[in-house]
Write an enzyme that holds these catalytic residues in place. Structure first.
Site, PDB file in Angstrom:
ATOM      1  N   ASP A  32       0.850  -1.205   0.000  1.00  0.00           N
ATOM      2  CA  ASP A  32       0.000   0.000   0.000  1.00  0.00           C
ATOM      3  C   ASP A  32       0.876   1.242   0.000  1.00  0.00           C
ATOM      4  O   ASP A  32       0.597   2.234  -0.653  1.00  0.00           O
ATOM      5  CB  ASP A  32      -0.871   0.055   1.269  1.00  0.00           C
ATOM      6  N   ASP A  36       0.910   4.162  -2.734  1.00  0.00           N
ATOM      7  CA  ASP A  36       0.614   5.559  -2.420  1.00  0.00           C
ATOM      8  C   ASP A  36       1.722   6.494  -2.868  1.00  0.00           C
ATOM      9  O   ASP A  36       1.480   7.606  -3.308  1.00  0.00           O
ATOM     10  CB  ASP A  36       0.375   5.737  -0.911  1.00  0.00           C
ATOM     11  N   SER A  81     -35.606  -6.677 -16.484  1.00  0.00           N
ATOM     12  CA  SER A  81     -35.271  -7.523 -15.337  1.00  0.00           C
ATOM     13  C   SER A  81     -35.664  -8.957 -15.681  1.00  0.00           C
ATOM     14  O   SER A  81     -36.027  -9.243 -16.819  1.00  0.00           O
ATOM     15  CB  SER A  81     -35.946  -7.008 -14.075  1.00  0.00           C
ATOM     16  N   LEU A  82     -35.590  -9.822 -14.710  1.00  0.00           N
ATOM     17  CA  LEU A  82     -35.807 -11.247 -14.982  1.00  0.00           C
ATOM     18  C   LEU A  82     -37.051 -11.737 -14.277  1.00  0.00           C
ATOM     19  O   LEU A  82     -37.423 -11.209 -13.228  1.00  0.00           O
ATOM     20  CB  LEU A  82     -34.604 -12.040 -14.460  1.00  0.00           C
ATOM     21  N   GLU A 112     -25.165 -18.333 -12.625  1.00  0.00           N
ATOM     22  CA  GLU A 112     -24.399 -17.253 -11.987  1.00  0.00           C
ATOM     23  C   GLU A 112     -25.081 -16.877 -10.691  1.00  0.00           C
ATOM     24  O   GLU A 112     -26.280 -17.107 -10.541  1.00  0.00           O
ATOM     25  CB  GLU A 112     -24.422 -15.994 -12.877  1.00  0.00           C
ATOM     26  N   LYS A 114     -26.845 -14.318  -8.247  1.00  0.00           N
ATOM     27  CA  LYS A 114     -27.639 -13.100  -8.425  1.00  0.00           C
ATOM     28  C   LYS A 114     -27.206 -12.133  -7.329  1.00  0.00           C
ATOM     29  O   LYS A 114     -27.502 -12.337  -6.149  1.00  0.00           O
ATOM     30  CB  LYS A 114     -29.122 -13.422  -8.310  1.00  0.00           C
ATOM     31  N   ASP A 116     -27.002  -8.931  -5.063  1.00  0.00           N
ATOM     32  CA  ASP A 116     -28.070  -8.083  -4.547  1.00  0.00           C
ATOM     33  C   ASP A 116     -27.559  -6.666  -4.302  1.00  0.00           C
ATOM     34  O   ASP A 116     -27.303  -6.259  -3.180  1.00  0.00           O
ATOM     35  CB  ASP A 116     -28.593  -8.702  -3.249  1.00  0.00           C
ATOM     36  N   ARG A 135     -30.293   1.847 -13.750  1.00  0.00           N
ATOM     37  CA  ARG A 135     -31.423   1.268 -14.458  1.00  0.00           C
ATOM     38  C   ARG A 135     -32.544   2.294 -14.674  1.00  0.00           C
ATOM     39  O   ARG A 135     -33.163   2.338 -15.722  1.00  0.00           O
ATOM     40  CB  ARG A 135     -31.991   0.088 -13.671  1.00  0.00           C
ATOM     41  N   TYR A 225     -23.134  -9.158 -17.978  1.00  0.00           N
ATOM     42  CA  TYR A 225     -23.906  -9.204 -19.226  1.00  0.00           C
ATOM     43  C   TYR A 225     -23.304  -8.216 -20.227  1.00  0.00           C
ATOM     44  O   TYR A 225     -23.286  -7.019 -19.968  1.00  0.00           O
ATOM     45  CB  TYR A 225     -25.364  -8.837 -18.907  1.00  0.00           C
ATOM     46  N   LYS A 287     -28.926 -18.604 -17.451  1.00  0.00           N
ATOM     47  CA  LYS A 287     -28.971 -18.005 -18.789  1.00  0.00           C
ATOM     48  C   LYS A 287     -28.598 -19.056 -19.825  1.00  0.00           C
ATOM     49  O   LYS A 287     -27.668 -19.837 -19.588  1.00  0.00           O
ATOM     50  CB  LYS A 287     -27.967 -16.854 -18.894  1.00  0.00           C
ATOM     51  N   LYS A 311     -34.721 -17.400  -6.810  1.00  0.00           N
ATOM     52  CA  LYS A 311     -34.450 -16.662  -5.573  1.00  0.00           C
ATOM     53  C   LYS A 311     -34.293 -17.606  -4.387  1.00  0.00           C
ATOM     54  O   LYS A 311     -35.104 -18.525  -4.209  1.00  0.00           O
ATOM     55  CB  LYS A 311     -35.597 -15.691  -5.286  1.00  0.00           C
ATOM     56  N   CYS A 405     -41.941  12.610  24.439  1.00  0.00           N
ATOM     57  CA  CYS A 405     -40.745  11.839  24.771  1.00  0.00           C
ATOM     58  C   CYS A 405     -41.045  10.857  25.908  1.00  0.00           C
ATOM     59  O   CYS A 405     -41.573  11.260  26.952  1.00  0.00           O
ATOM     60  CB  CYS A 405     -39.626  12.800  25.179  1.00  0.00           C
ATOM     61  N   CYS A 408     -38.991  12.204  29.109  1.00  0.00           N
ATOM     62  CA  CYS A 408     -39.203  13.478  29.799  1.00  0.00           C
ATOM     63  C   CYS A 408     -40.550  14.119  29.472  1.00  0.00           C
ATOM     64  O   CYS A 408     -40.868  15.177  29.999  1.00  0.00           O
ATOM     65  CB  CYS A 408     -38.060  14.445  29.494  1.00  0.00           C
ATOM     66  N   CYS A 423     -36.721  14.436  20.382  1.00  0.00           N
ATOM     67  CA  CYS A 423     -37.140  15.130  21.591  1.00  0.00           C
ATOM     68  C   CYS A 423     -36.315  16.414  21.633  1.00  0.00           C
ATOM     69  O   CYS A 423     -35.088  16.356  21.667  1.00  0.00           O
ATOM     70  CB  CYS A 423     -36.846  14.273  22.817  1.00  0.00           C
ATOM     71  N   CYS A 429     -33.679  16.501  29.087  1.00  0.00           N
ATOM     72  CA  CYS A 429     -34.103  15.105  28.941  1.00  0.00           C
ATOM     73  C   CYS A 429     -32.999  14.168  29.458  1.00  0.00           C
ATOM     74  O   CYS A 429     -31.894  14.148  28.914  1.00  0.00           O
ATOM     75  CB  CYS A 429     -34.414  14.822  27.476  1.00  0.00           C
TER      76      CYS A 429
HETATM   77  S1  IVH Z   1     -28.705 -10.657 -16.037  1.00  0.00           S
HETATM   78  C1  IVH Z   1     -31.719  -9.367 -19.313  1.00  0.00           C
HETATM   79  N1  IVH Z   1     -27.191 -11.612 -14.116  1.00  0.00           N
HETATM   80  O1  IVH Z   1     -31.074  -8.968 -11.031  1.00  0.00           O
HETATM   81  C2  IVH Z   1     -30.950  -9.926 -18.208  1.00  0.00           C
HETATM   82  N2  IVH Z   1     -28.815  -9.977 -13.540  1.00  0.00           N
HETATM   83  O2  IVH Z   1     -34.117  -9.333 -11.706  1.00  0.00           O
HETATM   84  C3  IVH Z   1     -30.161  -8.952 -17.457  1.00  0.00           C
HETATM   85  N3  IVH Z   1     -28.757  -9.304 -11.166  1.00  0.00           N
HETATM   86  O3  IVH Z   1     -31.741  -6.458 -13.362  1.00  0.00           O
HETATM   87  C4  IVH Z   1     -29.785  -9.302 -16.089  1.00  0.00           C
HETATM   88  N4  IVH Z   1     -27.099 -10.627 -10.572  1.00  0.00           N
HETATM   89  O4  IVH Z   1     -29.962  -6.021 -11.469  1.00  0.00           O
HETATM   90  C5  IVH Z   1     -28.203 -10.774 -14.432  1.00  0.00           C
HETATM   91  N5  IVH Z   1     -25.733 -12.515 -12.543  1.00  0.00           N
HETATM   92  C6  IVH Z   1     -26.723 -11.673 -12.858  1.00  0.00           C
HETATM   93  C7  IVH Z   1     -27.325 -10.840 -11.889  1.00  0.00           C
HETATM   94  C8  IVH Z   1     -28.386 -10.001 -12.276  1.00  0.00           C
HETATM   95  C9  IVH Z   1     -27.955  -9.697 -10.173  1.00  0.00           C
HETATM   96  C10 IVH Z   1     -29.844  -8.316 -11.009  1.00  0.00           C
HETATM   97  C11 IVH Z   1     -29.879  -7.285 -12.103  1.00  0.00           C
HETATM   98  C12 IVH Z   1     -31.152  -7.577 -12.857  1.00  0.00           C
HETATM   99  C13 IVH Z   1     -31.990  -8.244 -11.805  1.00  0.00           C
HETATM  100  C14 IVH Z   1     -32.979  -9.183 -12.454  1.00  0.00           C
END
Ligand code: IVH
Length: 670
Positions: A32, A36, A81-82, A112, A114, A116, A135, A225, A287, A311, A405, A408, A423, A429
């Site tokens: 580090d 730096d 989204s999916l 893959e 997902k 969060d 998005r 993606y 996918k 999920k 409160c 008090c 408060c 207090c």
């Molecule tokens: S693919 C058209 N891959 O989950 C497909 N999405 O409900 C594009 N997300 O909008 C999304 N991990 O924000 C993809 N490995 C992953 C992901 C992922 C998280 C999120 C992403 C997406 C939402 C889908």
């Protein structure tokens, strides 16, 4: 190219590579400290030669320009989204559907994680990051490029083969658990509203107006993606592997599965294993690997037909709400807490859950005796997500946020903008008074060896009513209290006495001014080197300080506008506390330490560790991380590890304390 330009370019290239190794590969090849040093050199060269400006320079990662408003940008390809699934049978349905539509079972599925976080779309032109858009509503999003530039794992410049001249790559911006915990701890200390989960924290951070603050939040990313006209490969997975080779962070958990059994094994494995990851995940994304097959499958009006999300089950239980109680913090902020019938949830018994604020209570339409669902998903503090209306007892009483409160009785006021009630009885207090004294004592503030119980004792005995009273305490008085002896009473007053040496910036922090945390206190101390200057500063003057916005500035002004606070400060000054910055020599470069190497260990009270590190560097010394035969000094604070102490003693390396070190700098008497 002249030699300076060459030097600048090669430093930039090197630093980009080090960043990549550190943030993407997690395999740093440089310390580090050396990193730096190189960054600093590049900074200096760039400052001297503005003609070689490059918006993608690693020095600009910290962010410099203030973005006031985000521009809305239309997505070239909508951000879909999916569709979500929650069971193996739904995954099987997806699989069968794909098979039927393709008319063959000859397809691969990429599994893959997902992630969060909050999704982002990055555009690269000729290998350089051009734009980063959130998005938004899927059709258009916010241009957050200057904030995204501060995220270390996102490459500003790509390296490698087959990079399309123009493409988009999408992924997730994440706040790692560790960073999230630290941020919430700081917010709790300031009685600011906590982020419910790392996802909210990441998206909130990405929408901040000041890229410097974004940089300090240490966001991370995973890309998943790639889109564009000239992608290097015909398979999704191969494209992401290319992306990885260009410098993007692509998850190692990505796996090509050739059968449904492999997919199920993946789901099972990651449902457990994900708990060991540094970032939050909430499922798996499946996918179809071949881009040609993806095209053949196409899209419904909302989702791609070639992908789904599976999920993970959130850990959730139903239980009964017994009552809602309210805590009063040191700044008067009121926190509602749900008291529940104890319930077992992911390995622990949950009796209380956070209700966040008045709006959350109202949104849930809570009634006492309600059957509520408690979830411990991505959140650390369990939360109530739902009420079973059918199970509501007849005549159940609705929960209304208190109006006075609980400590008090003073009518509460609502903070504009935030859904927080306060408060306003700051000086009367008991909860606030005790809370402020407790804050004043903490290790990061005045480091006085006492906690909540001592404050409670002294307060109940009428010995203290405010922080200045501490400095008038006599051990003889304390000793007379129940459960105190001469030794413990003397220890307390000695510790209070010792706190008079605590540096000015920590005293400012200790005062407990709303929104003034450690970092802000340090900035204030630097900009206003004594309390007279600080207490007479105007909102405008305060706002000129880096990272200080209107909210903090107003809070400081109103603190010093309060007569009682001024009297307190006056009494503390008379008691001998540090109310001016001490000249540390931090800014004066010398060569007093003449190349000597130092190992710093333990906890310090006069300056922070980082300050000592800076002092060593700026006075010609070197910081090293572990003790070896080449170490010249060990700068030891309190609680230095016994193994280190022993090693230093064995090797005959002098162990010095902070006072001795400061003398060294001043007296040049090495
Ligand atoms: S693919 C058209 N891959 O989950 C497909 N999405 O409900 C594009 N997300 O909008 C999304 N991990 O924000 C993809 N490995 C992953 C992901 C992922 C998280 C999120 C992403 C997406 C939402 C889908």
């Amino acid at each position: 190219m002249d030699s300076i330009e060459q030097q600048i370019c090669s430093l930039r290239e090197e630093l980009h590579r080090f960043n990549y190794e550190y943030y993407v590969l997690s395999q740093p090849t440089i310390s580090d400290y050396n990193f730096d040093q190189k960054l600093r050199l590049l900074h200096e060269l760039e400052a001297q030669h503005p003609e070689y400006y490059d918006a993608n320079s690693p020095t600009l990662r910290v962010g410099s320009d203030l973005t006031k408003n985000f521009v809305q940008v239309k997505h070239k390809y909508p951000m879909l989204s999916l569709s979500n699934t929650y069971s193996e049978s739904e995954v099987l349905e997806f699989y069968n559907r794909v098979e039927k539509l393709l008319g063959s079972n000859d397809f691969e599925t990429v599994c893959e994680l997902k992630f969060d976080g909050t999704s982002i779309s990055l555009t690269y032109e000729n290998g350089v990051l051009k734009q980063a858009v959130t998005r938004g509503d899927g059709v258009q999003g916010d241009d957050v490029t200057s904030n995204v530039r501060t995220i270390r794992s996102i490459p500003l410049v790509l390296h490698g083969e087959d990079i399309p001249p123009l493409f988009e790559i999408r992924g997730e911006i994440l706040m790692p658990w560790k960073v999230f915990d630290k941020l919430n701890e700081e917010r709790a200390a300031q009685e600011e509203q906590l982020f419910a989960n790392p996802r909210n924290a990441a998206s909130g951070t990405l929408k901040l107006q000041d890229p410097k603050v974004v940089a300090s939040r240490e966001l991370d990313s995973y890309l998943y993606y790639m889109m564009g006209e000239n992608l290097p490969c015909g398979e999704h997975c191969a494209n992401l592997e290319k992306a990885r080779s260009w410098g993007f962070k692509v998850s190692d958990a990505m796996k090509v599965c050739r059968s449904l059994d492999e997919v199920f094994a993946y789901l099972k494995y990651w449902d457990v294993e994900r708990k060991n990851l540094p970032v939050a995940t909430d499922g798996v994304v499946l996918k179809v690997n071949s881009l040609e097959q993806q095209e053949e499958l196409g899209y419904t009006s909302k989702f791609p037909r070639w992908a789904i999300a599976y999920k993970f089950q959130a850990e959730k239980e139903w239980t009964k709400l017994k009552e809602v109680t309210y805590q009063v913090g040191r700044t008067g902020a009121i926190t509602p807490v749900a008291n529940l019938e104890p319930v077992q949830l992911s390995g622990s018994v949950v009796k209380r859950a956070s209700l966040y604020n008045a709006d959350a209570i109202e949104a849930l339409d809570l009634h006492i005796g309600d059957t509520v669902s408690v979830e411990k998903g991505g959140e650390i503090i369990p939360k109530i997500t739902e009420v079973d209306l059918d199970a509501r007892p007849v005549g159940a009483e609705r929960v209304f946020f208190i109006q006075t409160c609980p400590e008090c009785g003073t009518p509460l006021v609502r903070d504009q903008g935030e859904a927080i009630f306060y408060c306003p009885n700051e000086t009367g207090c008991p909860s606030q008074i005790k809370g402020r004294i407790e804050h004043f004592l903490t290790r990061k503030a005045m480091n006085i060896a006492a906690g909540g119980e001592t404050v409670e004792h002294l307060y109940n005995a009428g010995l203290i009513r405010n922080i200045a009273d501490l400095y008038e305490l006599k051990w003889q008085e304390v000793m007379r209290l129940e459960r105190w002896g001469e030794k413990s009473a003397k220890n307390l007053t000695e510790s209070i006495e010792k706190s008079k040496e605590i540096a000015y910036e920590r005293v400012i922090y200790a005062l407990g001014i709303r929104y003034v945390g450690e970092t802000v206190a340090t900035k204030l101390a630097q900009a206003f080197p004594n309390i007279e200057l600080l207490s007479s500063a105007t909102t405008e003057g305060l706002m000129r300080v880096d990272e200080i916005g209107e909210r903090i500035a107003q809070s400081v002004v109103s603190f010093f506008a309060n007569e009682e606070n001024c009297q307190l400060v006056e009494r503390l000054k008379l008691a001998g506390l540090q109310f001016a910055a001490v000249e540390t020599g931090i800014s004066d470069r010398t060569n007093v330490l003449g190349g000597k190497s130092f190992v710093i260990s333990g906890v310090f009270s006069l300056h922070s560790r980082d300050e000592y590190k800076a002092m060593i560097e700026q006075n010609g010394g070197k910081n090293v991380s572990s003790i070896s035969a080449k170490t010249d000094f060990v700068l030891a604070g309190e609680n230095m590890g016994p193994a280190k102490l022993e090693k230093a003693a064995k090797s005959g390396i002098p162990i010095i304390d902070e006072k001795r070190f400061l003398e060294m700098l001043e007296a040049n008497n090495l």
